[in-house]
Design an enzyme around this catalytic site. Structure first.
Site, PDB file in Angstrom:
ATOM      1  N   LYS A 280      76.902  75.998  30.054  1.00  0.00           N
ATOM      2  CA  LYS A 280      75.455  76.134  30.241  1.00  0.00           C
ATOM      3  C   LYS A 280      74.944  77.282  29.373  1.00  0.00           C
ATOM      4  O   LYS A 280      75.566  78.347  29.303  1.00  0.00           O
ATOM      5  CB  LYS A 280      75.128  76.413  31.706  1.00  0.00           C
ATOM      6  N   GLU A 365      72.336  68.560  51.656  1.00  0.00           N
ATOM      7  CA  GLU A 365      71.342  68.947  52.658  1.00  0.00           C
ATOM      8  C   GLU A 365      71.642  68.361  54.037  1.00  0.00           C
ATOM      9  O   GLU A 365      71.414  69.016  55.064  1.00  0.00           O
ATOM     10  CB  GLU A 365      69.939  68.519  52.204  1.00  0.00           C
ATOM     11  N   ARG A 393      65.557  65.332  52.429  1.00  0.00           N
ATOM     12  CA  ARG A 393      66.810  64.593  52.299  1.00  0.00           C
ATOM     13  C   ARG A 393      67.648  64.665  53.571  1.00  0.00           C
ATOM     14  O   ARG A 393      68.604  63.919  53.737  1.00  0.00           O
ATOM     15  CB  ARG A 393      67.612  65.145  51.121  1.00  0.00           C
TER      16      ARG A 393
END
Length: 628
Positions: A280, A365, A393
């Site tokens: 990244k 979640e 979610r």
């Protein structure tokens, strides 16, 4: 510049492999320059430059379907599909979306701002392709973090079972790769994708099984030996057991290797998983050194990497994090749970101080909600810190595992209301509607950062079930902080401004809008009452009855869905009390998805402004005067 020659993916195919390397460098420079002005998801996109170039170089979008999980790593895809000239508008009002968006380009075949959806989408598209008799490729690009999501694992299993032709690219930016291991896997990948090898393997297995008496036993022995070697040498054994051909891990910044591996993958029948190791922030040192901060970044100075933030009061998120530490020091029952958002939810300092009481469960979640429920069932005080849009979610778990059992879970709902540049997939505007309908739930929202602290004290002291605090993604008002924190009476509202012409019921960041409108009305000789409706559920029924006795027209103002929101709750109350003559005007977010832009522009678009309030008040107040 080569980048100037790219207008559609077809233009890329005229380049030589050496030119692709130069193009990758130019794209990185382009992203660093453009995002220094607009902000955005820099580190994820710097990490997928070679991967995205390789996909568009070898395959044919949009006939071949590229499905980006989450979609915030699609900037390179946008550049290569004719949108580089619009990057000055990235994440701005009516400008280029920061995620994949189907209405923006034919090359955006799937859109998502939440993670872990790409594999299910790929399976659906591959199935539709086969049913229609088409032969296009379907490629899902998913990150290692998103792969932890339960939905992704469900789809991973289904794809392996169905055996359809489908390519999964696992973009892994957490794993390191040793050169010797990489070489071994490159060699094994070539063997696995070789059609002659596959055919010979099948023929040998068939021949062994034909040997009288011992054939079956020998075949099982060979299979066990093969499995032993796989477990010894191949990191992708899990995927192969699920039914995939696994290739990798490979260096995702080695373009020739990327091209060679994707060609191998394209030659394989059935599902194939290509494991790609990336960095990244690749190519920009501040982002490489701190990919967390640079995941989603505000405008910055390119040379130094200094983020250009205006000074001001602390954000609600920061106040939440600091206050939670303060409370946890005195209460060992307090634990913090987050679904892969410790930084965004303001919990990094908490994690440092209480490592044993901080739980980052990954992008999960549903698990986070039920995990919190179980903690509460054993006497702990779990604080589930989650963005409003991501709490959606876990709706079933909130209903079934928390509220139904009436467990003492504290919800810290960040990003409640408009979220600005992140746009429609991240707007936190539905939680009032989807939470207030659940029995046992208490829902509140502070008018400022000081009241947030009191609400956190209220939540910790509350022992009668679940309780939620929603707060926005903005700076506080700069008010002084009370000491000590004191619990608020559940269901209590407060009058911030007196008036006898009409009443505005508002909460959170809508209260300054209401107060401004009341001030404008006072200049016309009309005094409007402004009420801090800080408890959305339960409401202050005594105050609602008092407004009815005074026959005051009411405007409810909320930065949330008008359908099923706070205003609807007020109407329901008066209906249940048979007070049908009450005049209630609801101002909230209309029944459509509000796109990206600044919060101010989003509020202006839907009419959450003092000017709109004044207009509505002017239409209500004369009616009261005439009746008098």
């Amino acid at each position: 510049m080569l980048l100037d020659l790219i207008h559609q993916p077809e233009d890329l195919k005229r380049f030589s492999p050496d030119q692709l390397e130069q193009l990758a460098a130019e794209i990185r420079q382009f992203l660093v320059e453009k995002l220094s002005v607009t902000g955005g998801h820099l580190a994820p996109n710097l990490g997928v430059v070679e991967l995205t170039i390789a996909l568009h170089y070898l395959f044919n979008s949009p006939q071949d379907k590229f499905i980006f999980d989450v979609g915030h790593q699609s900037y390179v895809h946008k550049i290569l599909t004719g949108r580089k000239d619009r990057f000055d508008t990235l994440r701005k009002y009516k400008g280029l979306c920061g995620f994949v968006k189907r209405s923006e380009s034919k090359h955006d075949v799937w859109e998502a701002g939440h993670s872990s959806t790409s594999l299910s989408a790929a399976m659906g598209m591959a199935t539709a392709r086969d049913l229609k008799g088409d032969n296009n490729r379907v490629v899902a690009i998913i990150g290692d973090g998103a792969l932890t999501g339960g939905m992704a694992l469900e789809a991973l299993n289904h794809i392996g079972h169905e055996k359809r032709n489908l390519m999964v690219i696992l973009n892994d930016n957490e794993m390191s790769i040793a050169p010797n291991v990489g070489a071994l896997h490159n060699y094994l990948g070539k063997i696995r994708s070789d059609k002659h090898y596959v055919k010979a393997k099948e023929e040998v297995e068939h021949l062994i099984k034909k040997i009288p008496a011992i054939g079956g036993t020998l075949a099982k022995t060979v299979e066990k030996l093969k499995d032993s070697l796989k477990y010894l040498l191949v990191s992708g054994v899990l995927f192969e057991e699920l039914g995939y051909t696994y290739l990798g891990p490979i260096d995702g910044h080695n373009l020739p290797l990327m091209l060679e591996t994707l060609r191998q993958a394209d030659s394989i029948t059935g599902p194939v998983l290509v494991h790609v190791i990336t960095t990244k922030g690749k190519g920009y040192s501040p982002a490489e050194e701190d990919s967390h901060t640079w995941h989603g970044i505000s405008p910055y100075k390119i040379e130094s990497g200094q983020v250009l933030k205006t000074a001001g009061p602390p954000m609600y998120t920061e106040v939440f994090g600091n206050t939670l530490i303060e409370l946890a020091k005195k209460d060992p029952r307090i634990t913090a749970i987050t679904p892969a958002m410790p930084g965004g939810s303001g919990l990094l300092k908490f994690a440092q101080q209480f490592p044993d009481r901080m739980f980052d469960v990954g992008i999960a979640e549903q698990h986070a909600a039920t995990f919190s429920a179980a903690l509460a069932s054993e006497g702990m005080k779990p604080v589930f810190a989650v963005y409003s849009t991501f709490l959606q979610r876990a709706y079933d778990q909130v209903v079934h595992d928390i509220c139904r059992a009436n467990l003492n879970v504290i919800f810290a709902i960040d990003r409640a209301g408009f979220v600005g540049p992140d746009g429609e997939t991240h707007q936190g505007v539905y939680d009032i509607a989807y939470l207030r309908s659940i029995p046992n739930m208490v829902l509140m929202m502070p008018k400022d950062e000081n009241e947030l602290r009191h609400m956190m004290r209220t939540a910790v002291d509350y022992n009668d079930g679940p309780i939620a605090i929603r707060y926005p993604r903005i700076n506080g008002l700069g008010v002084s902080m009370d000491e000590p924190m004191t619990p608020l009476p559940i269901g209590s509202w407060e009058v911030l401004r007196q008036g006898d012409a009409a009443a505005i019921l508002a909460m959170g960041p809508m209260l300054p809008v209401a107060l401004e409108a009341a001030e404008l009305m006072s200049k016309e000789g009309q005094q409007v009452r402004v009420i801090n409706a800080r408890f959305i559920k339960p409401m202050d029924e005594a105050m609602l009855l008092q407004l009815a006795k005074e026959d005051l027209p009411i405007i409810t103002l909320e930065e949330g869905s008008q359908q099923g929101g706070f205003g609807s709750a007020v109407l329901e109350y008066y209906s249940n009390q048979n007070l049908y003559g009450m005049r209630v005007k609801i101002i909230g977010i209309p029944d459509y998805f509000v796109e990206h832009g600044s919060v101010k522009e989003q509020r202006q678009e839907v009419g959450l402004t003092s000017e709109r309030l004044v207009t509505e008040l002017q239409s209500l107040v004369p009616r009261k005067r005439q009746r008098a």
